[in-house]
Design an enzyme around this catalytic site. Structure first.
Site, PDB file in Angstrom:
ATOM      1  N   ASP A   1       0.824  -1.012   0.032  1.00 24.03           N
ATOM      2  CA  ASP A   1      -0.042   0.112   0.259  1.00 24.03           C
ATOM      3  C   ASP A   1       0.780   1.183  -0.002  1.00 24.03           C
ATOM      4  O   ASP A   1       0.411   2.210   0.787  1.00 24.03           O
ATOM      5  CB  ASP A   1      -1.077  -0.087   1.134  1.00 24.03           C
ATOM      6  CG  ASP A   1      -1.839  -1.141   1.195  1.00 24.03           C
ATOM      7  OD1 ASP A   1      -2.177  -1.674   0.033  1.00 24.03           O
ATOM      8  OD2 ASP A   1      -1.717  -2.026   2.213  1.00 24.03           O
ATOM      9  N   GLU A   2       1.817   1.274  -0.739  1.00 26.39           N
ATOM     10  CA  GLU A   2       2.833   2.230  -0.744  1.00 26.39           C
ATOM     11  C   GLU A   2       2.290   3.229  -1.892  1.00 26.39           C
ATOM     12  O   GLU A   2       2.713   4.384  -2.052  1.00 26.39           O
ATOM     13  CB  GLU A   2       4.122   1.881  -1.047  1.00 26.39           C
ATOM     14  CG  GLU A   2       4.760   1.073  -0.028  1.00 26.39           C
ATOM     15  CD  GLU A   2       4.773  -0.497  -0.186  1.00 26.39           C
ATOM     16  OE1 GLU A   2       3.911  -0.809  -1.164  1.00 26.39           O
ATOM     17  OE2 GLU A   2       5.157  -1.088   0.611  1.00 26.39           O
TER      18      GLU A   2
ATOM     19  N   GLY B   1      -4.281  -5.344  -3.531  1.00 31.03           N
ATOM     20  CA  GLY B   1      -5.232  -4.374  -4.433  1.00 31.03           C
ATOM     21  C   GLY B   1      -4.405  -3.033  -4.652  1.00 31.03           C
ATOM     22  O   GLY B   1      -3.775  -2.565  -4.056  1.00 31.03           O
ATOM     23  N   HIS B   2      -4.364  -2.736  -5.982  1.00 33.46           N
ATOM     24  CA  HIS B   2      -3.735  -1.406  -6.315  1.00 33.46           C
ATOM     25  C   HIS B   2      -4.763  -0.497  -7.015  1.00 33.46           C
ATOM     26  O   HIS B   2      -5.682  -0.723  -7.713  1.00 33.46           O
ATOM     27  CB  HIS B   2      -2.755  -1.758  -7.499  1.00 33.46           C
ATOM     28  CG  HIS B   2      -1.541  -2.546  -7.131  1.00 33.46           C
ATOM     29  ND1 HIS B   2      -0.655  -2.999  -7.811  1.00 33.46           N
ATOM     30  CD2 HIS B   2      -1.202  -3.154  -5.790  1.00 33.46           C
ATOM     31  CE1 HIS B   2       0.318  -3.692  -7.122  1.00 33.46           C
ATOM     32  NE2 HIS B   2      -0.056  -3.727  -5.928  1.00 33.46           N
TER      33      HIS B   2
ATOM     34  N   THR C   1      -5.617 -11.851   4.311  1.00 31.99           N
ATOM     35  CA  THR C   1      -6.759 -11.183   3.515  1.00 31.99           C
ATOM     36  C   THR C   1      -7.857 -12.168   3.062  1.00 31.99           C
ATOM     37  O   THR C   1      -9.089 -11.842   2.781  1.00 31.99           O
ATOM     38  CB  THR C   1      -6.151 -10.478   2.354  1.00 31.99           C
ATOM     39  OG1 THR C   1      -5.890 -11.272   1.536  1.00 31.99           O
ATOM     40  CG2 THR C   1      -5.342  -9.446   2.552  1.00 31.99           C
TER      41      THR C   1
ATOM     42  N   GLY D   1     -10.945  -3.801   3.302  1.00 32.75           N
ATOM     43  CA  GLY D   1     -11.506  -2.537   3.921  1.00 32.75           C
ATOM     44  C   GLY D   1     -11.166  -2.262   5.204  1.00 32.75           C
ATOM     45  O   GLY D   1     -11.530  -1.637   5.927  1.00 32.75           O
TER      46      GLY D   1
ATOM     47  N   THR E   1       2.069  13.765  -5.100  1.00 29.05           N
ATOM     48  CA  THR E   1       1.528  14.854  -4.149  1.00 29.05           C
ATOM     49  C   THR E   1       0.011  14.862  -4.012  1.00 29.05           C
ATOM     50  O   THR E   1      -0.728  15.833  -3.684  1.00 29.05           O
ATOM     51  CB  THR E   1       2.013  16.270  -4.684  1.00 29.05           C
ATOM     52  OG1 THR E   1       1.314  16.164  -6.391  1.00 29.05           O
ATOM     53  CG2 THR E   1       3.404  16.475  -4.730  1.00 29.05           C
ATOM     54  N   GLY E   2      -0.743  14.045  -4.490  1.00 32.31           N
ATOM     55  CA  GLY E   2      -2.373  13.743  -4.576  1.00 32.31           C
ATOM     56  C   GLY E   2      -2.711  12.456  -5.021  1.00 32.31           C
ATOM     57  O   GLY E   2      -1.886  11.584  -5.697  1.00 32.31           O
TER      58      GLY E   2
HETATM   59  P1  IMP Z   1      -2.350 -13.007   3.008  1.00 36.77           P
HETATM   60  O1  IMP Z   1      -1.243 -12.851   2.129  1.00 36.77           O
HETATM   61  O2  IMP Z   1      -3.704 -12.476   2.369  1.00 36.77           O
HETATM   62  O3  IMP Z   1      -2.481 -14.258   3.500  1.00 36.77           O
HETATM   63  O4  IMP Z   1      -2.116 -12.036   4.175  1.00 36.77           O
HETATM   64  C1  IMP Z   1      -1.054 -12.197   4.990  1.00 36.77           C
HETATM   65  C2  IMP Z   1      -0.361 -10.592   5.574  1.00 36.77           C
HETATM   66  O5  IMP Z   1      -0.065  -9.912   4.641  1.00 36.77           O
HETATM   67  C3  IMP Z   1      -1.690 -10.161   6.155  1.00 36.77           C
HETATM   68  O6  IMP Z   1      -1.233  -9.121   7.133  1.00 36.77           O
HETATM   69  C4  IMP Z   1      -2.363  -9.137   5.147  1.00 36.77           C
HETATM   70  O7  IMP Z   1      -3.083  -8.110   5.367  1.00 36.77           O
HETATM   71  C5  IMP Z   1      -1.065  -8.875   4.490  1.00 36.77           C
HETATM   72  N1  IMP Z   1      -1.149  -8.512   2.841  1.00 36.77           N
HETATM   73  C6  IMP Z   1      -1.335  -9.522   2.051  1.00 36.77           C
HETATM   74  N2  IMP Z   1      -1.482  -8.775   0.855  1.00 36.77           N
HETATM   75  C7  IMP Z   1      -1.545  -7.312   1.019  1.00 36.77           C
HETATM   76  C8  IMP Z   1      -1.417  -6.271   0.484  1.00 36.77           C
HETATM   77  O8  IMP Z   1      -1.568  -6.182  -0.915  1.00 36.77           O
HETATM   78  N3  IMP Z   1      -1.208  -5.178   1.103  1.00 36.77           N
HETATM   79  C9  IMP Z   1      -1.131  -4.978   2.194  1.00 36.77           C
HETATM   80  N4  IMP Z   1      -0.893  -6.176   3.077  1.00 36.77           N
HETATM   81  C10 IMP Z   1      -1.233  -7.137   2.313  1.00 36.77           C
HETATM   82 MG    MG Z   2      -2.876  -2.321  -1.714  1.00 35.46          MG
END
Ligand code: IMP
Ligand code: MG
Length: 336
Positions: free
Chosen positions: A13-14, A41-42, A123, A251, A321-322
């Protein structure tokens, strides 16, 4: 360019969706390859529209780019079909013969697994359980599904041929360095290696083919699910700073902490980037919001960015920046 790998430097989520959609519109890659799986998710924002993609490569805003899914990637057919419709990309999405397919049974098994769901904070998208089947040589691959017939291709060959013809190719990493199965905060990690080397192996290109590695850091650190987060702020403090975010797939409220130079240094060591991207600079410096030129950023924000380049020994070339893909200061080819 021509082969650019984009990966995340913290816990996901960077802002990979934002950076990659921007690069697609400016650098016009011939191919963009998505790695990873549908747990990641991107988000892409452009001209007031928002898309949240979990398997379609974030280069989709550039209509000339062929969108490919890596042999090492995992997805479910219904998520792919739905996103193709949402992004209107039918006809230019290609799936490697060997991409792994997540089926309902994988999702069900994962959601029944208390350790994964509660302790790890998965997730729950069936990615880890499908990965287990892949390692056990039981997972069905894209080539086994009739409904994917018209979309199958040899992604390593396509990428290597395109590079041979002098085109730009972007490889889209997922999650972040510290969610790597090998280099992250095990066991609170995802089920793959998310570093630049892991991403290359998922696609089937040699490290020698790489021209640029862009490592993305957000201006603060966030993490969903469990696992350590040094310097974590209380939810009230996060709100006071305007750093409230929710996970794209689940979410869930993201946990947040200030920018962490020690983690950033380790991420630089593990990925050896040629460039850094910093996203959400406006979360630290509200006057930076929407600015697209280095000289328009507040002096304090420029000092903060320069300090990161100096401490990490890598130039910061892209600064978000946005939300919009074009809310970006692009310093490639300039020295700040
Ligand atoms: P899993 O890969 O869905 O089993 O999740 C394992 C860990 O990685 C959990 O803490 C998730 O929240 C985290 N995680 C998995 N995919 C993402 C992502 O795309 N963004 C942020 N955290 C993720
Ligand atoms: Mg993401």
């Amino acid at each position: 360019m021509p082969l650019t790998v984009v990966v995340g430097g913290f816990f996901g989520d960077e802002g990979k969706g934002k950076v990659i959609s921007y690069l697609s519109l400016v650098d016009k890659p011939d191919i963009c390859v998505r790695t990873g799986a549908i747990n990641a998710g991107h988000t892409v924002n452009l001209n007031g529209h928002t898309w949240k993609v979990r398997i379609i490569p974030s280069c989709f805003p550039n209509k000339g780019t062929r969108l490919m899914i890596a042999p090492g990637a995992l997805f479910s057919i219904n998520v792919l079909m739905r996103e193709m419709e949402e992004t209107n990309t039918g006809g230019r999405v290609w799936v490697d013969y060997s991409s792994g397919i997540i089926e309902d049974k994988h999702v069900e098994a994962e959601r029944r697994d208390e350790y994964l769901m509660k302790t790890i904070g998965s997730t729950g998208q069936g990615v880890g359980t499908a990965m287990v089947d892949r390692v056990l040589r039981r997972l069905r691959l894209a080539r086994d599904f009739e409904e994917l017939k018209g979309m199958l291709t040899d992604v390593p060959r396509e990428v290597n041929e395109s590079l041979g013809n002098g085109n730009n190719v972007i490889i889209e990493g997922t999650q972040g360095t510290f969610l790597s199965l090998y280099h992250g905060t095990y066991p609170y990690v995802t089920s793959r290696d998310t570093t630049a080397s892991g991403v290359l192996s998922e696609v089937g290109v040699s490290p020698r083919s790489v021209n640029d590695i862009i490592l993305i850091f957000k201006a603060f650190v966030s993490r969903v699910g469990t696992g350590e987060l040094p310097g974590e702020l209380k939810p009230e403090e996060a709100e006071a700073r305007g750093w409230v975010e929710r996970g794209t797939v689940t979410g869930r409220l993201r946990r947040v902490a200030p920018f962490n130079m020690d983690l950033a240094k380790r991420a630089v060591m593990l990925n050896k980037p040629t460039q850094l991207a910093i996203t959400k600079l406006d979360a630290l410096f509200p006057e930076a919001r929407g600015k697209r030129k280095w000289g328009e950023l507040p002096a304090e924000a420029r000092r903060w960015v320069n300090n990161i380049s100096e401490e990490l020994g890598v130039p910061v070339t892209l600064i978000g920046t946005g939300e919009d893909a074009f809310d970006m200061v692009d310093l490639r080819g300039e020295s700040p």
